[in-house]
Motif scaffolding. Structure first.
Motif, PDB file in Angstrom:
ATOM      1  N   SER A  60      32.714  71.013  81.100  1.00 32.20           N
ATOM      2  CA  SER A  60      33.803  70.086  81.403  1.00 32.20           C
ATOM      3  C   SER A  60      33.809  69.652  82.866  1.00 32.20           C
ATOM      4  O   SER A  60      34.412  68.642  83.205  1.00 32.20           O
ATOM      5  N   ASP A  61      33.135  70.408  83.756  1.00 34.84           N
ATOM      6  CA  ASP A  61      33.114  70.075  85.185  1.00 34.84           C
ATOM      7  C   ASP A  61      31.796  70.577  85.775  1.00 34.84           C
ATOM      8  O   ASP A  61      31.768  71.574  86.496  1.00 34.84           O
ATOM      9  N   GLY A  63      28.627  71.735  87.675  1.00 35.95           N
ATOM     10  CA  GLY A  63      28.462  72.124  89.071  1.00 35.95           C
ATOM     11  C   GLY A  63      29.629  72.923  89.621  1.00 35.95           C
ATOM     12  O   GLY A  63      29.585  73.375  90.764  1.00 35.95           O
ATOM     13  N   ASN A  64      30.678  73.122  88.851  1.00 40.59           N
ATOM     14  CA  ASN A  64      31.852  73.858  89.308  1.00 40.59           C
ATOM     15  C   ASN A  64      32.018  75.119  88.474  1.00 40.59           C
ATOM     16  O   ASN A  64      32.845  75.186  87.574  1.00 40.59           O
ATOM     17  N   GLY A  65      31.208  76.117  88.753  1.00 39.09           N
ATOM     18  CA  GLY A  65      31.269  77.363  88.002  1.00 39.09           C
ATOM     19  C   GLY A  65      30.465  77.275  86.720  1.00 39.09           C
ATOM     20  O   GLY A  65      29.749  76.315  86.474  1.00 39.09           O
ATOM     21  N   VAL A  66      30.595  78.297  85.904  1.00 38.59           N
ATOM     22  CA  VAL A  66      29.820  78.391  84.667  1.00 38.59           C
ATOM     23  C   VAL A  66      30.754  78.744  83.525  1.00 38.59           C
ATOM     24  O   VAL A  66      31.547  79.678  83.633  1.00 38.59           O
ATOM     25  N   THR A  67      30.661  77.982  82.435  1.00 40.30           N
ATOM     26  CA  THR A  67      31.484  78.261  81.259  1.00 40.30           C
ATOM     27  C   THR A  67      30.643  78.458  80.000  1.00 40.30           C
ATOM     28  O   THR A  67      31.112  79.041  79.038  1.00 40.30           O
ATOM     29  N   HIS A  68      29.412  77.946  79.994  1.00 46.73           N
ATOM     30  CA  HIS A  68      28.580  77.967  78.802  1.00 46.73           C
ATOM     31  C   HIS A  68      27.141  78.352  79.152  1.00 46.73           C
ATOM     32  O   HIS A  68      26.688  78.145  80.285  1.00 46.73           O
ATOM     33  N   GLY A  69      26.412  78.897  78.175  1.00 45.09           N
ATOM     34  CA  GLY A  69      25.012  79.246  78.350  1.00 45.09           C
ATOM     35  C   GLY A  69      24.224  78.904  77.097  1.00 45.09           C
ATOM     36  O   GLY A  69      24.793  78.759  76.013  1.00 45.09           O
ATOM     37  N   LYS A  70      22.914  78.739  77.268  1.00 44.82           N
ATOM     38  CA  LYS A  70      22.032  78.496  76.124  1.00 44.82           C
ATOM     39  C   LYS A  70      20.614  78.915  76.496  1.00 44.82           C
ATOM     40  O   LYS A  70      20.273  79.053  77.663  1.00 44.82           O
ATOM     41  N   ASP A  71      19.773  79.118  75.463  1.00 47.72           N
ATOM     42  CA  ASP A  71      18.372  79.415  75.711  1.00 47.72           C
ATOM     43  C   ASP A  71      17.719  78.221  76.378  1.00 47.72           C
ATOM     44  O   ASP A  71      17.968  77.065  76.015  1.00 47.72           O
ATOM     45  N   GLY A  72      16.856  78.495  77.363  1.00 47.09           N
ATOM     46  CA  GLY A  72      16.202  77.445  78.120  1.00 47.09           C
ATOM     47  C   GLY A  72      14.850  77.061  77.549  1.00 47.09           C
ATOM     48  O   GLY A  72      14.379  77.630  76.556  1.00 47.09           O
TER      49      GLY A  72
END
Length: 124
Positions: A60-61, A63-72
């Motif tokens: 949702s924003d 570059g401002n913190g981390v809220t989600h992750g996924k396999d790269g």
């Protein structure tokens, strides 16, 4: 006693996909380093061949913190460890190849915010 471990993920070649965006600051020279992190764990789980890197973002924003992750899109192909004889420092180099996949973003578990923790401490 925990060792300081510097884990460095590197592309197998300087010309691997994304090379245009991989720059060292402040001079802007190109690098094959994809990502790095430090570990001070007593018994760390180190990357192994076949492991994928992880991507993180705030959906949702950005570059401002981390809220989600996924396999790269990068997969570890080999791991090399080096230890210092003089200090407690260990370096782990993980060479990676670009093998893109489609993966879904997953919301990360989050704890209390720093301000909430500080408020709780102040109450005691």
């Amino acid at each position: 006693m925990a060792k300081k471990i510097w884990i460095v993920y590197k592309a197998e070649t300087m010309s691997a996909p994304g090379w245009e965006e991989r720059q060292l600051m402040p001079k802007g020279g190109l690098t094959d380093i994809l990502w790095e992190n430090w570990s001070w764990e007593e018994n760390p789980i180190l990357p192994q061949p076949g492991d994928r890197t992880r991507d993180y973002d705030n959906l949702s924003d950005s570059g401002n913190g981390v809220t989600h992750g996924k396999d790269g899109d990068w997969i570890v192909t080999s791991v090399h460890q080096f230890s210092s004889f003089d200090t407690d420092l260990r370096i782990v180099l993980c060479y990676c190849s670009f093998q893109p996949i489609t993966s879904d973003w997953e919301m990360l578990q989050s704890g209390e915010s720093v301000s909430q923790i500080l408020e709780a401490v102040e109450q005691y």
